[in-house]
Design an enzyme around this catalytic site. Structure first.
Site, PDB file in Angstrom:
ATOM      1  N   GLY A   2       0.837  -1.194   0.000  1.00  0.00           N
ATOM      2  CA  GLY A   2       0.000   0.000   0.000  1.00  0.00           C
ATOM      3  C   GLY A   2       0.870   1.241   0.000  1.00  0.00           C
ATOM      4  O   GLY A   2       1.468   1.583   1.026  1.00  0.00           O
ATOM      5  N   GLY A   3       0.963   1.901  -1.141  1.00  0.00           N
ATOM      6  CA  GLY A   3       1.821   3.085  -1.262  1.00  0.00           C
ATOM      7  C   GLY A   3       1.036   4.361  -1.171  1.00  0.00           C
ATOM      8  O   GLY A   3       1.132   5.238  -2.035  1.00  0.00           O
ATOM      9  N   ALA A  63      -1.030  -1.758   4.515  1.00  0.00           N
ATOM     10  CA  ALA A  63      -1.549  -0.384   4.681  1.00  0.00           C
ATOM     11  C   ALA A  63      -2.388  -0.071   3.456  1.00  0.00           C
ATOM     12  O   ALA A  63      -2.069   0.799   2.659  1.00  0.00           O
ATOM     13  CB  ALA A  63      -0.391   0.597   4.838  1.00  0.00           C
ATOM     14  N   VAL A  64      -3.456  -0.837   3.318  1.00  0.00           N
ATOM     15  CA  VAL A  64      -4.254  -0.756   2.092  1.00  0.00           C
ATOM     16  C   VAL A  64      -5.602  -0.059   2.319  1.00  0.00           C
ATOM     17  O   VAL A  64      -6.531  -0.228   1.550  1.00  0.00           O
ATOM     18  CB  VAL A  64      -4.483  -2.157   1.476  1.00  0.00           C
ATOM     19  CG1 VAL A  64      -3.184  -2.712   0.935  1.00  0.00           C
ATOM     20  CG2 VAL A  64      -5.092  -3.103   2.490  1.00  0.00           C
ATOM     21  N   GLY A  65      -5.660   0.738   3.379  1.00  0.00           N
ATOM     22  CA  GLY A  65      -6.888   1.488   3.603  1.00  0.00           C
ATOM     23  C   GLY A  65      -7.601   1.027   4.859  1.00  0.00           C
ATOM     24  O   GLY A  65      -7.307  -0.030   5.408  1.00  0.00           O
ATOM     25  N   ARG A  66      -8.505   1.861   5.304  1.00  0.00           N
ATOM     26  CA  ARG A  66      -9.223   1.567   6.546  1.00  0.00           C
ATOM     27  C   ARG A  66     -10.710   1.562   6.276  1.00  0.00           C
ATOM     28  O   ARG A  66     -11.174   2.222   5.357  1.00  0.00           O
ATOM     29  CB  ARG A  66      -8.919   2.649   7.593  1.00  0.00           C
ATOM     30  CG  ARG A  66      -7.481   2.683   7.986  1.00  0.00           C
ATOM     31  CD  ARG A  66      -7.245   3.749   9.024  1.00  0.00           C
ATOM     32  NE  ARG A  66      -7.262   5.084   8.452  1.00  0.00           N
ATOM     33  CZ  ARG A  66      -7.913   6.108   8.976  1.00  0.00           C
ATOM     34  NH1 ARG A  66      -8.632   5.957  10.064  1.00  0.00           N
ATOM     35  NH2 ARG A  66      -7.875   7.294   8.406  1.00  0.00           N
ATOM     36  N   HIS A 119      10.228  37.189   6.321  1.00  0.00           N
ATOM     37  CA  HIS A 119      11.444  36.585   5.770  1.00  0.00           C
ATOM     38  C   HIS A 119      12.303  36.097   6.944  1.00  0.00           C
ATOM     39  O   HIS A 119      12.418  36.804   7.948  1.00  0.00           O
ATOM     40  CB  HIS A 119      12.206  37.621   4.949  1.00  0.00           C
ATOM     41  CG  HIS A 119      13.554  37.143   4.515  1.00  0.00           C
ATOM     42  ND1 HIS A 119      13.721  36.274   3.462  1.00  0.00           N
ATOM     43  CD2 HIS A 119      14.793  37.386   5.019  1.00  0.00           C
ATOM     44  CE1 HIS A 119      15.011  36.015   3.311  1.00  0.00           C
ATOM     45  NE2 HIS A 119      15.689  36.676   4.258  1.00  0.00           N
ATOM     46  N   GLU A 172       2.790  -1.203  -4.452  1.00  0.00           N
ATOM     47  CA  GLU A 172       1.554  -0.450  -4.712  1.00  0.00           C
ATOM     48  C   GLU A 172       0.918  -0.948  -6.003  1.00  0.00           C
ATOM     49  O   GLU A 172       1.603  -1.132  -7.002  1.00  0.00           O
ATOM     50  CB  GLU A 172       1.906   1.049  -4.826  1.00  0.00           C
ATOM     51  CG  GLU A 172       0.834   1.912  -5.430  1.00  0.00           C
ATOM     52  CD  GLU A 172      -0.492   1.865  -4.690  1.00  0.00           C
ATOM     53  OE1 GLU A 172      -0.509   1.961  -3.455  1.00  0.00           O
ATOM     54  OE2 GLU A 172      -1.527   1.709  -5.369  1.00  0.00           O
ATOM     55  N   VAL A 194      -0.550   6.401   4.817  1.00  0.00           N
ATOM     56  CA  VAL A 194      -0.068   5.668   5.992  1.00  0.00           C
ATOM     57  C   VAL A 194       1.132   4.792   5.628  1.00  0.00           C
ATOM     58  O   VAL A 194       2.145   4.764   6.343  1.00  0.00           O
ATOM     59  CB  VAL A 194      -1.216   4.831   6.605  1.00  0.00           C
ATOM     60  CG1 VAL A 194      -0.681   3.845   7.621  1.00  0.00           C
ATOM     61  CG2 VAL A 194      -2.260   5.732   7.237  1.00  0.00           C
TER      62      VAL A 194
END
Ligand SMILES: Cc1cc2nc3c(=O)[nH]c(=O)nc-3n(C[C@H](O)[C@H](O)[C@H](O)COP(=O)(O)OP(=O)(O)OC[C@H]3O[C@@H](n4cnc5c(N)ncnc54)[C@H](O)[C@@H]3O)c2cc1C
Length: 298
Positions: A15-16, A103-106, A279, A38, A19
């Site tokens: 999972g790219g 880490a492929v989503g929740r 600045h 990914e 997360v």
């Protein structure tokens, strides 16, 4: 993942996206070999291509291997740990890791709440359905945070609370649709984002103005010796309102707030163009960036 008390020899992150990339860099800096796998043709594919490419270059420069277009991801035991079948268009068909982070989503944890017994509707992903005021279909029940699928962040969850509290207690008529999308990717350097991507802005069919500046031309970045990345902005050429911006670079998660505030004020880009920033900061380049706006495609 945060409680792990050893450094994996070779962490394969499946999972790219946000997360996955954050943990890939964390563990690479702890000393692990890291491979990111990914399935899309590029990392964080919801972002513009230049952002995906910029992140990839930053991560690869640290020795993180990136395998994209991994269509059929599979896991199998291997004498050295785990074999991750990646079936990529390019490169070897397997990555061998000692550890794997998926880490492929929740998805929200709504299946065990008995929502069906209360008659509260969920969509096919398990998100509790809500209207613009975050009310569910059952009077007296609201759904806030990740479980409603209307945001995936701590700040959106908190804003959900603010909306419902203001409407219930203060007689306001706040709507979740009025919220401008904002978020950061916490790699180093971070990606600060607000509003539309260039791709989304082009899809809206409006005449556009765009401007981009590499961090090598941002004094603060040069002084810090952290010149990776860029800042860019896209605006509506007719209304002169900013539609979106991205800062992939040092301090990007803070500096983006200048644009967030202008967008929330519903002011034109000329207000920011004539602002006098301090600045030497990353933010000070926003007026200069806006001076360079050109019609998109030119
Ligand atoms: C690795 C990772 C990194 C992230 N980084 C960021 C970031 O940098 N910035 C950002 O804004 N967001 C980030 N997020 C997203 C953010 O964590 C969530 O969007 C946010 O926590 C959502 O808040 P919430 O209150 O809706 O849900 P949660 O924070 O998940 O809270 C839900 C709570 O409900 C409890 N619960 C669940 N089921 C029940 C039940 N049946 N009964 C009682 N209690 C229950 C859970 O234990 C939990 O405490 C990240 C998420 C992950 C996974």
């Amino acid at each position: 993942m945060l409680a792990l008390d050893q450094v994996p020899r070779h962490l394969v992150v499946v999972g790219g996206s946000y997360v996955g990339l954050e943990f890939a860099q964390i563990y690479r800096r702890f000393g692990a070999d890291v491979t990111v796998v990914e399935k899309s043709p590029r990392l964080i594919s919801r972002e513009d291509e230049d952002v995906s490419e910029g992140i990839r270059q930053i991560l690869e420069a640290e020795g993180i291997r990136v395998r994209t277009k991994a269509e059929c991801i599979s896991l199998a035991p291997h004498r050295d740990g785990v074999a991750i079948g990646v079936n990529c268009v390019e490169g070897p068909p397997e990555a061998i890791g000692s550890h794997v982070l998926l880490a492929v989503g929740r998805r929200p944890n709504t299946d065990d709440l008995g929502l069906d017994r209360a008659g509260v509707e969920v969509d096919e992903r398990g998100n509790i359905k809500v209207d613009d005021s975050l009310a569910t279909n059952v009077p007296g029940i609201w759904a806030l945070g990740d479980c409603n699928g209307r945001g995936a962040f701590t700040h959106t969850a908190y804003n959900d609370f603010e909306i419902v509290a203001a409407n219930l207690l203060d007689g306001e008529h706040r709507k979740v649709s009025a919220r401008i999308p904002v978020y950061a990717l916490y790699t180093d350097p971070p990606l600060g984002r607000v509003g539309m991507t260039d791709t989304q802005a082009r899809g809206s069919g409006r005449p556009l103005l765009t401007s981009k500046r590499p961090m090598t031309r941002v004094g603060r970045a040069v002084e810090k010796g952290e010149t990776r990345g860029f800042m860019k902005v896209v605006a509506d050429a007719e209304t002169r309102k900013i539609l979106g911006a991205a800062i992939l670079g040092t301090g990007g998660d803070e500096a983006i707030h200048g644009v967030i505030d202008i967008m929330n004020a519903d002011a034109t880009l000329d207000v920011l163009r004539w602002a006098v920033p301090i600045h030497p900061t990353v933010s000070e380049l926003f007026p200069t960036l806006l001076l360079d706006l050109k019609p998109a495609g030119s």
